[in-house]
Design a protein around this motif. Sequence first.
Motif, short mmCIF file in Angstrom:
data_model
loop_
_atom_site.label_atom_id
_atom_site.label_comp_id
_atom_site.label_asym_id
_atom_site.label_seq_id
_atom_site.Cartn_x
_atom_site.Cartn_y
_atom_site.Cartn_z
N THR A 1 8.20 15.04 0.87
CA THR A 1 9.23 14.07 1.29
C THR A 1 9.29 12.90 0.32
OG1 THR A 1 8.92 14.70 3.60
CG2 THR A 1 9.96 12.57 3.18
N ARG B 1 8.30 12.82 -2.87
CA ARG B 1 8.80 13.24 -4.18
C ARG B 1 10.30 13.58 -4.17
NH1 ARG B 1 4.91 14.69 -8.31
NH2 ARG B 1 3.49 12.95 -8.18
N LEU B 2 10.78 14.17 -3.08
CA LEU B 2 12.18 14.58 -3.03
C LEU B 2 13.12 13.47 -2.56
CD1 LEU B 2 11.92 18.23 -1.66
CD2 LEU B 2 12.11 17.46 -4.03
N GLY B 3 12.61 12.54 -1.78
CA GLY B 3 13.50 11.51 -1.23
C GLY B 3 13.13 10.09 -1.57
N TYR C 1 13.06 8.33 -4.41
CA TYR C 1 13.98 7.59 -5.27
C TYR C 1 15.30 7.31 -4.54
CZ TYR C 1 10.79 8.95 -9.01
OH TYR C 1 9.68 9.13 -9.79
N GLU C 2 15.72 8.27 -3.73
CA GLU C 2 16.99 8.12 -3.01
C GLU C 2 16.97 6.96 -2.02
OE1 GLU C 2 18.26 11.79 -1.26
OE2 GLU C 2 18.18 12.84 -3.17
N ILE C 3 15.80 6.66 -1.46
CA ILE C 3 15.74 5.53 -0.53
C ILE C 3 15.31 4.24 -1.23
CG2 ILE C 3 15.35 6.99 1.49
CD1 ILE C 3 12.38 6.11 1.40
N GLY C 4 15.23 4.30 -2.56
CA GLY C 4 14.99 3.09 -3.34
C GLY C 4 13.55 2.72 -3.60
N TYR D 1 9.50 3.75 -8.95
CA TYR D 1 8.97 4.91 -9.67
C TYR D 1 7.46 5.03 -9.49
CZ TYR D 1 7.29 7.72 -13.57
OH TYR D 1 6.63 8.65 -14.32
#
Length: 137
Positions: free
Chosen positions: A27, A29-31, A33-36, A39
Amino acid sequence: MDEIKASRSQRTRRLAIALVIILCGVTLRLGGYEIGLPYFLVKYGGSTLWGAMVFFLLATLLHRQSIGRLAVFSLLAAALVEFSRLYHTPWLDEFRLTLAGALLLGRIFSWWNILAYGLGIALAAGFERWRLARKGS
């Protein structure tokens, strides 16, 4: 008979923890970056979780080993996987480009990953030691 039940329940609990860690890591690794998330947190948080997962999987398989030994074995296994990234063949590099390959083996060697694995293993071993001490008292 009670020792067998305790051993079986301990292995089941350790496996369940490993599966929860896998879910959290995937979760992240896949999400992440999408939730901000930054890195650093996604990259090394995932590696820290991966180290903890290695600890709990080995603890499931080697349930009679001490926590210290499990931690050492886990660090050796995690480091071995990291060093395997220095070995390249076409089929292995192709696998590393898949999602499964990236999550299981990673793509690029990094000493920082080994440090993050060590942190995850130390946290997992500390948690397991605390849980067992609490259970015994």
